[in-house]
Design a protein around this motif. Structure first.
Motif, mmCIF file in Angstrom:
data_model
loop_
_atom_site.group_PDB
_atom_site.id
_atom_site.type_symbol
_atom_site.label_atom_id
_atom_site.label_comp_id
_atom_site.label_asym_id
_atom_site.label_seq_id
_atom_site.Cartn_x
_atom_site.Cartn_y
_atom_site.Cartn_z
ATOM 1 N N ARG A 168 36.159 38.726 35.677
ATOM 2 C CA ARG A 168 34.986 38.640 36.554
ATOM 3 C C ARG A 168 35.247 37.637 37.677
ATOM 4 O O ARG A 168 34.929 37.894 38.831
ATOM 5 N N ASP A 170 38.256 36.777 38.834
ATOM 6 C CA ASP A 170 39.241 37.409 39.720
ATOM 7 C C ASP A 170 38.572 38.427 40.638
ATOM 8 O O ASP A 170 38.870 38.501 41.817
ATOM 9 N N HIS A 171 37.629 39.214 40.077
ATOM 10 C CA HIS A 171 36.904 40.223 40.855
ATOM 11 C C HIS A 171 36.069 39.551 41.953
ATOM 12 O O HIS A 171 36.056 40.005 43.094
ATOM 13 N N THR A 174 38.318 38.270 44.763
ATOM 14 C CA THR A 174 38.768 39.383 45.600
ATOM 15 C C THR A 174 37.628 39.847 46.504
ATOM 16 O O THR A 174 37.819 40.066 47.702
ATOM 17 N N LYS A 175 36.428 39.972 45.930
ATOM 18 C CA LYS A 175 35.246 40.403 46.685
ATOM 19 C C LYS A 175 34.951 39.407 47.813
ATOM 20 O O LYS A 175 34.671 39.810 48.950
#
Length: 182
Positions: A168, A170-171, A174-175
Motif C-alpha cells: 500500500r 509502495d502504491h 507511485t501514485k
C-alpha cells in the motif's frame, strides 16, 4: 495436572496471539519487541511441557532479539553476533536432526536470523513467507497443533502486513509520483 495444562495452553495461546502482532508493525524496533514477547511466551510454554530442546532454541532466539534491540550500543552492533547466531542455529539443527523435515528448519532458521538482522520490516515480512511455509510443513508433519496454528498465523500475518503496510505504501508513493509529474 489440571492447572499445569491450563498454563501450557495459556502460554501457547499467548505465543500465537503475540506472533501475529510481530508482522503488523511498521518499525523494526516494534517487530523485535513483539518477537521478544512471543519468544518468552513460547519459552514458558515449552518449559511447562518439558520440551527442553525446543526451549534451548527459543532461548537463543530471545538472546538474538535482545542483541538486535541493543544494536545502538557498540557491544551489540558487531557482525560477530550474526555469525554466532547463524553458527548456533546450524549447530542446534544438526544436534536435533530427526529426518528430512529437519532440513526445513535448518534452512528456515538462518533465513529468519538474517531477515531480522538486516532490520528492514518489508524484507523481514517477505522472507517470513517462505520460512513460515517451511516451519509450517515441519510442525504439521511432526504433529504440533499450537506450532501449526502459530506458523499459519505467521504466514497470514506476514502476507497481510506486506499488503497492508508495504505494498500500500509502495502504491501510494507511485501514485504521488504520477500526480506530481502532471
Amino acid at each position: 495436572g489440571k492447572y499445569m495444562n491450563l498454563w501450557v495452553n495459556f502460554f501457547g495461546v499467548m505465543g500465537v496471539i503475540t506472533t501475529v502482532l510481530i508482522y503488523q508493525q511498521k518499525e523494526n524496533r516494534w517487530m523485535l519487541i513483539w518477537k521478544l514477547v512471543t519468544d518468552m511466551s513460547w519459552l514458558i510454554h515449552y518449559l511447562l511441557l518439558g520440551a527442553n530442546s525446543v526451549a534451548v532454541v527459543t532461548i537463543v532466539a530471545i538472546m538474538r532479539s535482545i542483541v538486535l534491540l541493543c544494536r545502538k550500543y557498540k557491544w551489540a552492533s558487531s557482525k560477530v553476533w550474526l555469525w554466532i547466531f547463524l553458527g548456533t542455529s546450524l549447530f542446534l539443527s544438526i544436534l536435533a536432526w530427526k529426518d528430512w523435515t529437519s532440513l526445513l528448519t535448518t534452512i528456515a532458521s538462518p533465513a529468519c536470523i538474517i531477515a531480522f538482522w538486516i532490520g528492514n520490516p518489508k524484507f523481514t515480512r517477505i522472507i517470513s513467507i517462505p520460512t513460515a511455509l517451511m516451519f509450517l510443513l515441519n510442525v504439521a508433519i511432526n504433529g504440533s497443533l499450537w506450532g501449526t496454528l502459530c506458523e499459519s498465523f505467521i504466514l497470514i500475518s506476514a502476507v497481510v502486513g506486506l499488503f497492508r503496510i508495504d505494498l500500500r505504501k509502495d502504491h501510494m508513493q507511485t501514485k504521488n509520483r504520477i500526480e506530481n509529474d502532471k
